[in-house]
Design a protein around this motif. Structure first.
Motif, PDB file in Angstrom:
ATOM      1  N   UNK A   1      37.505 -37.000  21.731  1.00  8.71           N
ATOM      2  CA  UNK A   1      36.452 -37.719  23.037  1.00  8.71           C
ATOM      3  C   UNK A   1      35.212 -36.525  23.720  1.00  8.71           C
ATOM      4  N   UNK A   2      34.182 -36.789  23.537  1.00  2.11           N
ATOM      5  CA  UNK A   2      33.171 -35.963  24.573  1.00  2.11           C
ATOM      6  C   UNK A   2      32.489 -36.498  25.067  1.00  2.11           C
ATOM      7  N   UNK A   3      31.740 -36.039  26.253  1.00  4.24           N
ATOM      8  CA  UNK A   3      30.899 -37.090  26.961  1.00  4.24           C
ATOM      9  C   UNK A   3      29.209 -36.683  26.272  1.00  4.24           C
ATOM     10  N   UNK A   4      28.594 -37.634  25.957  1.00  3.47           N
ATOM     11  CA  UNK A   4      27.168 -37.430  26.028  1.00  3.47           C
ATOM     12  C   UNK A   4      26.163 -37.724  26.749  1.00  3.47           C
ATOM     13  N   UNK A   5      25.201 -37.692  26.421  1.00  2.00           N
ATOM     14  CA  UNK A   5      24.484 -38.754  27.557  1.00  2.00           C
ATOM     15  C   UNK A   5      24.222 -40.364  28.068  1.00  2.00           C
ATOM     16  N   UNK A   6      24.709 -41.163  26.608  1.00  2.00           N
ATOM     17  CA  UNK A   6      24.892 -42.202  27.193  1.00  2.00           C
ATOM     18  C   UNK A   6      25.871 -43.167  27.004  1.00  2.00           C
ATOM     19  N   UNK A   7      26.721 -42.517  26.231  1.00  2.00           N
ATOM     20  CA  UNK A   7      28.376 -42.929  25.525  1.00  2.00           C
ATOM     21  C   UNK A   7      28.796 -42.057  25.531  1.00  2.00           C
ATOM     22  N   UNK A   8      30.825 -42.145  25.772  1.00  2.00           N
ATOM     23  CA  UNK A   8      31.328 -40.978  24.191  1.00  2.00           C
ATOM     24  C   UNK A   8      30.885 -40.935  23.177  1.00  2.00           C
TER      25      UNK A   8
ATOM     26  N   UNK B   1      23.817 -42.116  13.604  1.00  2.00           N
ATOM     27  CA  UNK B   1      22.851 -42.353  13.822  1.00  2.00           C
ATOM     28  C   UNK B   1      22.527 -43.175  14.195  1.00  2.00           C
ATOM     29  N   UNK B   2      22.936 -43.859  15.376  1.00  2.00           N
ATOM     30  CA  UNK B   2      21.336 -45.225  15.816  1.00  2.00           C
ATOM     31  C   UNK B   2      20.637 -45.172  16.962  1.00  2.00           C
ATOM     32  N   UNK B   3      19.411 -45.665  16.340  1.00  2.00           N
ATOM     33  CA  UNK B   3      18.369 -44.525  18.024  1.00  2.00           C
ATOM     34  C   UNK B   3      19.016 -43.850  18.837  1.00  2.00           C
ATOM     35  N   UNK B   4      19.190 -43.600  20.055  1.00  2.00           N
ATOM     36  CA  UNK B   4      19.073 -42.442  21.119  1.00  2.00           C
ATOM     37  C   UNK B   4      20.676 -42.058  21.084  1.00  2.00           C
ATOM     38  N   UNK B   5      21.315 -42.884  20.176  1.00  2.00           N
ATOM     39  CA  UNK B   5      23.177 -42.690  20.233  1.00  2.00           C
ATOM     40  C   UNK B   5      23.419 -41.011  19.432  1.00  2.00           C
ATOM     41  N   UNK B   6      24.387 -40.300  19.895  1.00  2.00           N
ATOM     42  CA  UNK B   6      24.488 -39.018  19.383  1.00  2.00           C
ATOM     43  C   UNK B   6      26.324 -39.308  18.870  1.00  2.00           C
ATOM     44  N   UNK B   7      26.403 -38.299  17.470  1.00  2.00           N
ATOM     45  CA  UNK B   7      27.665 -37.880  17.047  1.00  2.00           C
ATOM     46  C   UNK B   7      27.907 -36.895  17.133  1.00  2.00           C
ATOM     47  N   UNK B   8      29.311 -36.875  18.043  1.00  2.00           N
ATOM     48  CA  UNK B   8      30.108 -36.049  17.654  1.00  2.00           C
ATOM     49  C   UNK B   8      30.546 -35.492  15.579  1.00  2.00           C
ATOM     50  N   UNK B   9      29.835 -34.733  14.662  1.00  2.00           N
ATOM     51  CA  UNK B   9      30.346 -35.055  14.057  1.00  2.00           C
ATOM     52  C   UNK B   9      31.209 -33.982  13.455  1.00  2.00           C
TER      53      UNK B   9
ATOM     54  N   UNK C   1      19.957 -37.695  17.710  1.00  2.00           N
ATOM     55  CA  UNK C   1      18.420 -37.776  18.367  1.00  2.00           C
ATOM     56  C   UNK C   1      18.395 -37.693  19.845  1.00  2.00           C
ATOM     57  N   UNK C   2      17.357 -37.154  20.871  1.00  2.00           N
ATOM     58  CA  UNK C   2      17.480 -36.998  21.737  1.00  2.00           C
ATOM     59  C   UNK C   2      16.516 -38.488  22.649  1.00  2.00           C
TER      60      UNK C   2
END
Length: 160
Positions: A55-62, A94-102, A139-140
């Protein structure tokens, strides 16, 4: 008397050590010597395949990714030293402004305490140091023209 002396000499020659030293209690040794004895002489090596979720922290959700690790543990009783290498991937899109730990990969060195050394599966806790690499995709800002998705779709006259 002669037999016991000859037997002692024979054991010393065959083992390459003094029998008095072999019969001495480990409790009389220093703590560093006891640790060395536990790891080198008494210790056993075990190889493990470990499943985990990173698990990693991103701007909007883990962000989460599933992974596998390969570890080598060496020790006796409950305390062990370890070396582990691992890799984790996330196939989610990846959807909208979501980030994925690839992708996540790394190498750890440490020490752990295993609750049950004799059980086939056992939980353990530990501490260590490691080196890791994490790759995030996303996407940021979805309206950003310099993002990966916008560049890939650039040149399309219709909605791609």
């Amino acid at each position: 008397m002669i037999l016991t002396r000859r037997l002692g000499e024979g054991i010393a020659l065959s083992l390459g050590n003094d029998p008095e030293h072999l019969m001495a209690s480990i409790d009389e040794s220093s703590s560093l010597e006891r640790i060395r004895h536990s790891l080198v002489e008494k210790g056993k090596t075990s190889f493990r395949i470990e499943a985990f979720e990173m698990m990693a922290r991103t701007d909007n959700k883990p962000a989460f990714s599933l992974g596998l690790g390969f570890a080598v543990h060496r020790g006796a009783d409950h305390w062990q030293v370890l070396a582990r290498t691992y890799v984790s991937v996330s196939p989610s899109s990846v959807a909208k402004s979501e980030r994925v730990l690839r992708l996540g990969t790394g190498l750890d060195l440490g020490v752990n305490y295993e609750f049950s050394r004799r059980a086939l599966t056992s939980p353990y806790v530990g501490a260590g140091l490691g080196l890791g690499f994490l790759r995030f995709e996303g996407l940021a800002n979805p309206s950003d023209s310099k993002s990966a998705r916008s560049r890939r779709n650039a040149g399309c006259s219709h909605e791609c």
